[in-house]
Write an enzyme that holds these catalytic residues in place. Structure first.
Site: not given
Ligand code: PBG
Length: 328
Positions: A198, A251
């Protein structure tokens, strides 16, 4: 493998008609692979639209249940729930409350829409008054004390019926802490989808309006990854898999297609990609001005994410895609 030579080989031969093009398509997109994020707020009958995410609204539990029914009706198999609590405090008490916003939503949805897969975001930023993803000491998030709270939050979600818990905080060791807590409570069947790679991304901007989770000081760069790093993303994924992650997430999605590809190739694990709020907002904003064709851009971007190697896509467009926004 080598392509034939012109004139014996002509690429255009298989592009002649829609049926031919579809026959030889390498990548397909199915609604079965999509997850719809939802933002749950306290109250009844609440439906508050999010300014920077047209088409997305904060919903109270009763409205969330209705939305889940509609999603299931059009074939969306899964939702990812984010909770905004009644009150925020420094230690994120709302996050670990067994009767908090997410456990309440889980019980209500489970009863009304039994077949829907229920995923929950496990993080503290929606529950802390300072908006950071953990407890603060000396101006920064304190890793190890945060792990206990995340494990307690995941446990509250799992006990209330979550199928998959998805830690998004980026603390070191949190997947292991959550796995141990779930197993000790006899919840060995509950899966973990870790936000493994992330990045600290500006594409999360609109989400922070939807989740009311903007940090009140500083930023998230001491825990989320530097967007410049691909090798480190692989290390993060390796650690999460060792600690017990069942699905690993990358992400944001489109800015990380290279990472999605590398993670899939290296680990062969189920890979999820999160097409985040900023990716959604960009398409919506351009489409509203008539600058882009929304349906076509959505399909093309989801296909690109699939082509890169994602098995699962979390996207705010899930409902629209399922409703047949796609045109051939
Ligand atoms: C919580 C969390 C965030 C997102 C998912 N979980 C925001 C953040 O890290 O600031 C972003 C999702 C999106 O932008 O759509 N930590």
């Amino acid at each position: 493998m080598s392509a034939g030579r012109f004139p014996a080989y002509r690429s255009r031969r298989l592009r002649r008609t829609d049926a031919l093009r579809r026959l030889v398509r390498e990548t397909r997109l199915s609604v079965e692979q999509l997850v719809q994020p939802l933002f749950v707020v306290p109250g009844r009958g609440v439906e508050r639209s999010v300014g920077s995410m047209p088409g997305v609204a904060q919903l109270s539990v009763d409205r969330t249940v209705e939305e889940c029914r509609r999603l299931a009706d059009v074939g969306v198999p899964a939702v990812l729930l984010f909770g905004i609590p009644e009150r925020k405090d420094a230690r994120a008490s709302g996050a670990t409350d067994p009767d908090g916003i997410i456990p309440s939503a889980l019980r209500a949805i489970r009863e009304a829409v039994p077949g829907l897969l229920l995923l929950t975001d496990v993080c503290l930023c929606e529950y802390t008054d300072h908006g950071h993803c953990g407890v603060i000491r000396d101006g920064d998030v304190d890793n190890d004390p945060t792990l206990d709270l995340l494990a307690a939050e995941a446990l509250a979600h799992a006990r209330a019926g979550a199928d998959i818990v998805a830690p998004s905080d980026m603390m070191d060791g949190r997947v292991g802490a959550i796995r141990r807590a779930l197993d000790a409570a006899g919840l060995t069947h509950v899966a973990i989808m870790s936000y493994a790679a992330k990045l600290a991304s500006a594409f999360y901007g609109p989400f922070r309006e939807a989740a009311e989770s903007a940090p009140q000081f500083g930023n998230r760069r001491s825990y989320q990854m530097d967007a410049a790093n691909g090798d480190e993303a692989l290390r993060e994924v390796a650690l999460d898999i060792e600690e017990g992650a069942d699905i690993v997430m990358v992400k944001p999605a489109m800015p990380c297609l290279d990472i999605i590809r590398r993670v899939k190739a290296r680990f062969g694990y189920p890979v999820a990609a999160y097409q985040v709020s900023g990716e959604y907002a960009m398409v919506k904003a351009a489409a509203a001005r008539g600058w882009l064709d929304e349906a076509q851009v959505v399909e093309e971007s989801l296909l690109a994410i699939r082509r890169a190697g994602a098995d699962v896509i979390i996207t705010y467009f899930a409902r629209d895609v399922a409703r047949g926004l796609r045109r051939p």
